[in-house]
Design a protein around this motif. Structure first.
Motif, PDB file in Angstrom:
ATOM      1  N   THR A 189       1.037   4.035  -2.799  1.00  0.00           N
ATOM      2  CA  THR A 189       0.341   5.484  -2.301  1.00  0.00           C
ATOM      3  C   THR A 189       1.897   5.999  -3.071  1.00  0.00           C
ATOM      4  OG1 THR A 189       0.153   4.270   0.183  1.00  0.00           O
ATOM      5  CG2 THR A 189       0.041   6.833  -0.962  1.00  0.00           C
ATOM      6  N   LYS A 190       2.760   6.066  -2.574  1.00  0.00           N
ATOM      7  CA  LYS A 190       3.782   6.708  -3.685  1.00  0.00           C
ATOM      8  C   LYS A 190       3.819   6.615  -5.181  1.00  0.00           C
ATOM      9  CE  LYS A 190       8.670   6.345  -3.148  1.00  0.00           C
ATOM     10  NZ  LYS A 190      10.140   5.532  -3.513  1.00  0.00           N
ATOM     11  N   LEU A 195       0.647  -1.372   0.086  1.00  0.00           N
ATOM     12  CA  LEU A 195      -0.086   0.180  -0.229  1.00  0.00           C
ATOM     13  C   LEU A 195       0.692   1.215   0.234  1.00  0.00           C
ATOM     14  CD1 LEU A 195      -3.038  -1.323   1.777  1.00  0.00           C
ATOM     15  CD2 LEU A 195      -2.850  -0.080  -0.285  1.00  0.00           C
ATOM     16  N   SER A 196       2.176   0.906   1.267  1.00  0.00           N
ATOM     17  CA  SER A 196       2.637   2.512   0.979  1.00  0.00           C
ATOM     18  C   SER A 196       3.492   2.463  -1.107  1.00  0.00           C
ATOM     19  CB  SER A 196       3.693   2.382   2.314  1.00  0.00           C
ATOM     20  OG  SER A 196       4.826   1.295   1.876  1.00  0.00           O
ATOM     21  N   LYS A 202      -5.492   8.485   0.307  1.00  0.00           N
ATOM     22  CA  LYS A 202      -5.677   8.149   1.144  1.00  0.00           C
ATOM     23  C   LYS A 202      -6.741   8.967   1.757  1.00  0.00           C
ATOM     24  CE  LYS A 202      -1.222   8.161   2.554  1.00  0.00           C
ATOM     25  NZ  LYS A 202      -0.219   7.812   3.336  1.00  0.00           N
TER      26      LYS A 202
END
Lengths: 106, 873
Positions: free
Chosen positions: A52-53, A48-49, A59
């Protein structure tokens, strides 16, 4: 644009399907069901991170509940880039599987 | 009522907290808790806990992977910044790193040296079980020595079960060795019992260690000696002629002796040879000639054995000792202590001293400390330069611990770079260092692999210790403060910096003072009036039997050479020690024997050496009674005995009881002015001089001071005619005396090097600090100049601050140096008086050097055009 990895593809699809329920617990359980084995939080948040990146997901902070001992949820939703990526992935999958019947490998 | 909350497992939660490092951590933990509660409600707390643990452990690999991934990214950034600031401030980096490198190089060199010193004699397999016998022996004179009673070794083996075996060995000496047409002067030829090879691990290359030295006239040689004489031939069974008298057959070849052995020899003759020649018997209890080594059994306790030794002595020689009014004590000295803990007379080899080990290790650490202080000072002084970066990082969310880590890492990079440089320096300096200490050290990472780890460890520790203070200072800056631009760092920590500079300079100044004191003591000893003229005397030691027998005609032949002024002979080489014995002056009771040095000379020795007769007369060739009935004594002897007019007084010689000899007298015919025969560490002892042409072994030839090479050429040619079998070996008496002070000379060289390095590193730091202050005060100086300050005024302003520190350092260092060096001087019987110059010189020198260092920067700042420095205000 780079192709999505399988896990990214699965996650993006899951987030899209779950709509308003797309937060940690929900996503993990859903993915676990699909891949038919335990999908750990480690793998989930690591991926997920990354998403996101790469700006595929956005989010939104949710409300804390007593069960979470006061910690907020993060709800995930697809960004336009994420949607595009999914479209591309679908197109590619279709091309790849075209004309192959369900029983081809039996 | 809400259901009772179950708690997730604490430890697992804790693991989670410290391994998971995501922005989304709070949600992650929330998710964990939520699902945990859900399972707890449906299946029970136990299963929930189980799930939590499983989830946590299965997630760990990913967590840690990501954890290090982010760390790595940051590390790359830290590294980049570190290298950038290194490059940007080349000057400071150079000062920092080179200072640290010098300090480390010194430390490592000393470390190598210490390692070598403590490794002495440890290579013997049975090192723990080997002891040497040492004695305090007193009949008349007291002797504290490792030379042992000849009979003691075998008797100890017989008397005590715990003594497995004993070996006697004499002090290796120089002999002439001849093989076919090759003749060499062999420096270290000893005599030893075969049991020596049972005790020590001297591995044999060929020959049988069990029997090699069992027979008379056998010799064991080292590998390189074998090569010297026999090349590639098999040395076993070859015949070597020693001193042109006796033939010895080679029965064994051992590997060369490692340099870190206190026993050094190139050849060992068999002890049986001495027995065959009847020059030694096993029951000699009053004969001290040999060094005796013992091998104890495995359960040995040297202390316990030592307690039984007085009884042993009493049993064997108690009566005889009592009769002679003497005493003897024997002690056991463990092999491993021989090199560093020996303070004996007549030791088998020149040993080191543990004090030097401590001293040098201490100085090395101090020098490293000075270098470390440079680092601390420059880093804190220059913290302004990094303040912006710190502010920026903090604003972006860096926590303090991370910043400390960053700066510590940077200082470690510095120290590792310094270490690399230091290793290169060592490789460069090792040959020089070896020549100073006369050693054979090498930097061999392959031989001692942990050395590398030790050096790296040292670099890291130095980096950590030097970096920790600056890291705390740097990381303490408040971003709001710094980024507003009104920030001036460096000022608040200047007191610590001052203390550190004072400390640095105190060490340097103390070392300079020590160097000066050591140097002037050596000069004092070399120039002191010895009581005779040591210049232009050629000494030919160990003349052969045939020369001695025809001494008188040879003497006149030598005198006929041009350039030879006088020739005399004696039994010893002055400066190399003489024999001592008890003597009984007439009118004294038998228990009042006097311990006196004695030498044997011929009638021409006193004039040749330039010694002065202050009463009476010298020996005369023409008086047949002189050799038997006359002696000379020195002033000290006359004074000690209490003879105001010594000429005509007599000494009594009583023969040993039951030997049938007659009591006879010798009378003093003259008193010689006191002269030094030894190092000035030793006092002049009472001396008695005999006229005995039969025990002469050394020629002393006084030559004219001009055209020495010509005279030497003539001498050499003549000597070849007189003694064709032996090479012409000679020494100059003044060299021989100078060589007494070799250990002081090397102490001088080392303190000189140390003080030079300490000053160099200290000045590097001072230079850095001065240039930094000058830089910081550019604007102030600009304004001062605009307002009419003169250049000298500004230089004074800038220099004053530092000069005060150096003055202060002097106040601390000089009394300290005085105290320590005064104690060192106490070990000399004749010492220079510490005069004011000893202190004025280091003070002046340190101030001068500091002034030059500081004023270079001060002048640069003072000469700068104020327009440049004030333009931007």
């Amino acid at each position: 644009m780079k192709e999505l990895t399988k896990i990214e593809e699965i996650l993006l699809l899951t987030i899209w399907r779950l709509k308003d329920e797309a937060y940690g617990v929900g996503i993990r359980k859903y993915v676990s069901r699909i891949i038919e084995k335990e999908f750990t939080y480690g793998n989930l948040y690591s991926a997920l991170s990354q998403l996101t990146k790469k700006k595929y997901v956005k989010k939104t902070l949710g409300d804390p509940t007593p069960d979470r001992r006061g910690r907020r949820k993060i709800y995930y939703s697809l960004s336009p880039a994420g949607l595009n990526a999914l479209k591309d992935a679908r197109k590619m999958n279709q091309k790849m599987w075209e004309g192959i019947s369900e029983y081809a490998f039996d | 009522m809400p259901p009772r909350k179950s708690h997730p497992p604490r430890i697992a939660g804790w693991i989670l907290k410290y391994t998971a490092r995501y922005e989304e951590n709070f949600a992650l933990f929330g998710d964990f808790d939520e699902e945990f509660q859900e399972i707890a409600r449906t299946k029970g707390t136990f299963f929930a806990r189980l799930w939590y643990w499983r989830q946590c452990i299965c997630s760990l690999p990913v967590f840690t992977r990501d954890f290090f991934y982010w760390r790595f990214i940051m590390l790359k950034n830290y590294l980049k910044i570190a290298l950038r600031s290194l490059k940007k401030h080349k000057g400071y980096s150079f000062i920092n790193i080179s200072g640290l490198a010098i300090g480390m190089a010194v430390c490592m060199l000393i470390f190598l040296w210490v390692l070598n010193e403590v490794s002495y004699d440890r290579f013997h397999e049975k090192a723990d079980r080997i002891c040497r016998i040492t004695m305090d022996f007193k009949i008349g004179s007291a002797l504290h020595t490792p030379v042992c009673i000849t009979a003691a070794g075998p008797a100890l083996v017989d008397d005590f079960a715990e003594v497995v075996t004993a070996a006697r060995m004499d002090r290796p000496r120089r002999v002439t060795v001849k093989y076919e047409d090759k003749t060499f002067q062999e420096e270290n030829v000893g005599t030893a019992e075969n049991t020596l090879f049972d005790i020590f691990s001297f591995p044999f290359v060929s020959g049988d260690p069990k029997t090699a030295l069992e027979a008379p006239y056998t010799v064991v040689i080292t590998e390189s000696t074998a090569r010297k004489y026999f090349g590639d031939e098999n040395p076993l069974g070859k015949i070597l002629r020693i001193n042109d008298e006796k033939d010895f057959s080679v029965t064994g070849v051992i590997k060369d002796i490692p340099p870190n052995s206190h026993l050094q020899f190139s050849m060992l003759r068999s002890f049986q040879t001495l027995k065959a020649e009847k020059s030694v018997r096993d029951n000699q209890w009053f004969d001290l000639r040999f060094y005796t080594y013992l091998l104890l059994d495995e359960h040995n306790d040297p202390g316990l054995l030592e307690q039984k030794l007085p009884e042993f002595i009493d049993k064997h020689i108690g009566k005889a000792l009592n009769a002679a009014g003497g005493s003897a004590q024997i002690f056991l000295q463990p092999l491993k202590r021989i090199h560093l803990y020996s303070d004996f007379e007549r030791d088998i080899s020149a040993n080191s001293d543990i004090t030097y080990v401590y001293l040098f290790a201490g100085i090395a650490i101090f020098i490293l400390l000075i270098a470390g202080i440079n680092f601390i000072n420059l880093s804190t002084a220059r913290s302004t330069k990094r303040a912006q970066e710190v502010g920026m990082r903090k604003t972006m969310g860096a926590v303090r611990s991370r910043l400390i880590g960053q700066f510590l890492g940077e200082s470690m990079i510095h120290s590792i770079l310094a270490m690399v440089l230091a290793v290169m320096l060592i490789l460069l300096l090792l040959p020089l260092f070896n020549s100073i200490i006369g050693g054979q050290l090498s930097l061999n990472f392959i031989q001692i692999p942990w050395l590398f780890a030790a050096f790296l460890g040292m670099a890291l520790i130095v980096g950590l210790l030097a970096g920790i203070y600056p890291a705390f200072i740097l990381s303490s800056f408040l971003p709001g403060h710094v980024l507003k631009g009104s920030f001036k760092a460096g000022g608040s920590h200047s007191r610590l910096r001052k203390i550190l500079v004072v400390f640095q300079f105190s060490i340097s100044i103390a070392l300079i003072a020590a160097t000066i004191i050591v140097t002037s003591q050596i000069l004092f000893m070399k120039n002191k009036e010895l009581g005779f003229n040591k210049e232009h005397v050629v000494v030919i030691p160990q003349i052969s039997e045939s020369i001695r027998k025809s001494y008188r005609p040879i003497r006149s032949e030598l005198l006929s050479l041009s350039g030879v002024i006088d020739v005399g002979a004696s039994d010893i080489v002055p400066s190399r020690g003489q024999l001592i014995a008890p003597f009984l002056p007439e009118g004294f009771t038998d228990d009042q024997v006097m311990t006196m040095d004695y030498i044997d000379v011929d009638a021409h020795y006193i004039p040749t050496m330039g010694m002065k007769i202050i009463a009476g007369r010298n020996f005369s060739d023409d008086l047949a009674t002189d050799p038997d009935e006359s002696v000379l004594i020195n002033e000290t002897a006359a004074k000690k005995i209490g003879w105001e007019n010594a000429v005509g007084k007599r000494f009594i010689f009583r023969p040993p009881p039951n030997s049938g000899g007659k009591t006879f007298y010798v009378s003093v015919i003259g008193v010689v002015k006191d002269f030094h025969m030894q190092s000035l560490r030793e006092k002049i002892e009472p001396l008695i001089i005999f006229y005995d042409e039969d025990s002469l072994s050394t020629l002393s030839i006084r030559i004219a001071p001009d055209n020495i090479p010509h005279t030497m050429g003539l001498l050499k040619k003549k000597w070849k005619e007189l003694d064709p079998n032996r090479p012409f070996q000679f020494l100059f008496l003044d060299d021989s005396f100078d060589s007494l002070y070799r250990s002081e000379e090397s102490l001088k060289t080392i303190t000189f090097c140390f003080s030079f390095l300490a000053v160099l590193i200290g000045c590097l730091g001072l230079f850095g600090m001065a240039s930094f202050t000058a830089e910081q005060r550019t604007k102030e100086i600009g304004i001062r100049k605009v307002l009419g300050a003169s250049i000298p005024g500004i230089v004074r302003l800038l220099a004053k601050e530092f000069m005060l520190l150096v003055v202060f350092a002097n106040l601390i260092a000089l009394p300290l140096a005085f105290f320590v060096m005064n104690r060192w001087l106490q070990s000399f019987a004749y010492r220079m008086s510490i005069h004011a110059l000893v202190f004025v010189l280091p003070a002046a020198l340190s101030l001068f050097i500091a002034l030059i260092t500081v004023s270079f920067q001060a002048f640069r700042a003072a000469f700068a055009n104020p327009v440049d420095s004030l333009r931007y205000e």
